[in-house]
Write a protein that holds these residues in place. Sequence first.
Motif, PDB file in Angstrom:
ATOM      1  N   ALA A 292       0.831  -1.210   0.000  1.00 16.03           N
ATOM      2  CA  ALA A 292       0.000   0.000   0.000  1.00 16.03           C
ATOM      3  C   ALA A 292       0.863   1.257   0.000  1.00 16.03           C
ATOM      4  O   ALA A 292       0.579   2.224  -0.732  1.00 16.03           O
ATOM      5  CB  ALA A 292      -0.939  -0.012   1.206  1.00 16.03           C
ATOM      6  N   LEU A 293       1.913   1.242   0.789  1.00 14.87           N
ATOM      7  CA  LEU A 293       2.810   2.401   0.832  1.00 14.87           C
ATOM      8  C   LEU A 293       3.587   2.548  -0.467  1.00 14.87           C
ATOM      9  O   LEU A 293       3.901   3.672  -0.888  1.00 14.87           O
ATOM     10  CB  LEU A 293       3.763   2.267   2.021  1.00 14.87           C
ATOM     11  N   LEU A 294       3.901   1.430  -1.119  1.00 10.18           N
ATOM     12  CA  LEU A 294       4.568   1.497  -2.423  1.00 10.18           C
ATOM     13  C   LEU A 294       3.647   2.144  -3.458  1.00 10.18           C
ATOM     14  O   LEU A 294       4.102   2.959  -4.274  1.00 10.18           O
ATOM     15  CB  LEU A 294       4.968   0.093  -2.869  1.00 10.18           C
ATOM     16  N   GLU A 295       2.367   1.816  -3.416  1.00 10.81           N
ATOM     17  CA  GLU A 295       1.415   2.456  -4.319  1.00 10.81           C
ATOM     18  C   GLU A 295       1.324   3.950  -4.044  1.00 10.81           C
ATOM     19  O   GLU A 295       1.239   4.760  -4.983  1.00 10.81           O
ATOM     20  CB  GLU A 295       0.038   1.800  -4.164  1.00 10.81           C
ATOM     21  N   ASP A 296       1.350   4.330  -2.764  1.00 14.41           N
ATOM     22  CA  ASP A 296       1.327   5.755  -2.420  1.00 14.41           C
ATOM     23  C   ASP A 296       2.554   6.467  -2.987  1.00 14.41           C
ATOM     24  O   ASP A 296       2.446   7.568  -3.539  1.00 14.41           O
ATOM     25  CB  ASP A 296       1.297   5.933  -0.901  1.00 14.41           C
TER      26      ASP A 296
END
Length: 333
Positions: A292-296
Motif C-alpha cells: 500500500a505504501l509502495l502504491e502511495d
Amino acid sequence: MITADAETLAVAATASVAAPVPVPAPVAAPAQAPGAAGAAGVAEAVGAVRSDEAVGFAEVADRLGGLARRALHDEAMLTPKPGLVDGRDGGSHHDMDLSLLLASADALAAPIAACARAAQHLPLGRALRTEIGAVGRAGEQRMLDATGGVNTHRGALWALGLLAAGLAATGTLGAASGFAARLAAIDDPAAPSRTASHGARVRLRYGATGAMGEARQGFPHITRVALPMLWAARAAGQGEHTARTDALLASMAALEDTCLLHRAGPEGLRAVRQGARAVLRAGGSGTPRGRALLEDLDQICRSRRLSPGGSGDVLAAALFLDSALPLTADRSR
C-alpha cells in the motif's frame, strides 16, 4: 517478512560484500596480458572480438556483456517501480517506454563487453582510462542511435562498464568495485565537457557528487545497500520480485539521486527517500502495508514527475554483480 530498515540491513550485509569466499580459479587477466588495441581500435572492439585475443578472455568479456544486458532488461521489466519506466508505461517519463529501454539495453551489451576486454589487456592506468572513455562514448552513441536520441542508460553504461572492467581485471566483487573506483579517479583527457548537462547543473547547485562521485567511492550504494538488500530479502524467504523491489527501495532511501534533484530539488529527493523508507519499515514491498505504501509512493512520483533514475541504475548494477557471481572467486558465497 523484512522488519529492518534499509540502513540496518545494509550494515548487516556489508561484510558479505567486502569479504568474498576464496575459491580456486578466479576470472582475471594474467600479469602479462596480451597487447591492447588502444583507443583507436575501440570501434573494432565494440563490434567484434579481435582475432589476437585468447578465446578464454573473449568468452569472459562477452559473458559479462550479456549479463549486463540481462540486468538492464530485468531492471526495466520490474513492475511496479515508483516513477520509473516499467511494464505499465513510462512512469514519470513522457519520452520513454519499456520497448525503448529494452532496445537501449541490447545496444549496450557490446560496449560493456569491450570495457571488460580492455581491462583484460591493459593495466590500471591512464591508457586503460583513455580506452574505457572511448568505448563509453562509442557506446553512448549506440544507445542514442537505438533510442532516437533519448538518454535512457548513460548512468548505467558508466557504472556497468566500470564494474565489468573491474570484474574482468580482478575476479572478485569486492576487488572489482575498488578497481572501478581507482579507474574512475583517473581523468579522461579526451572527455568532452558536460557543463550544460543535468548532472553538471545539479552538482553546481546542490553540491551532489553524482555518478562520478559514486564511482570514485567504489559504488557504495550498489555494493553496500542494494546488493546486500537483494541477498537479505532472498535469505528472508522473499520471492525474486520482492527482493528486487526492496533492493531498489533501499537505494531510493539512501542515494543522493541527481535525477530527482534535477527534477524537484532537495524537497523532491526528500519525499522519495521518506516514501521508500516507509515501505521498508513496514516490512518491505512483500507485505500488505508495504504494498500500500509502495502504491502511495508511486502516485507521489507520478503526480510530481519524480524519477529516481539513479536508483534504477543502482538496481541494474546490483543485478549485474549478482548474476556475475559464477564467474568470480565469490561464487560459493
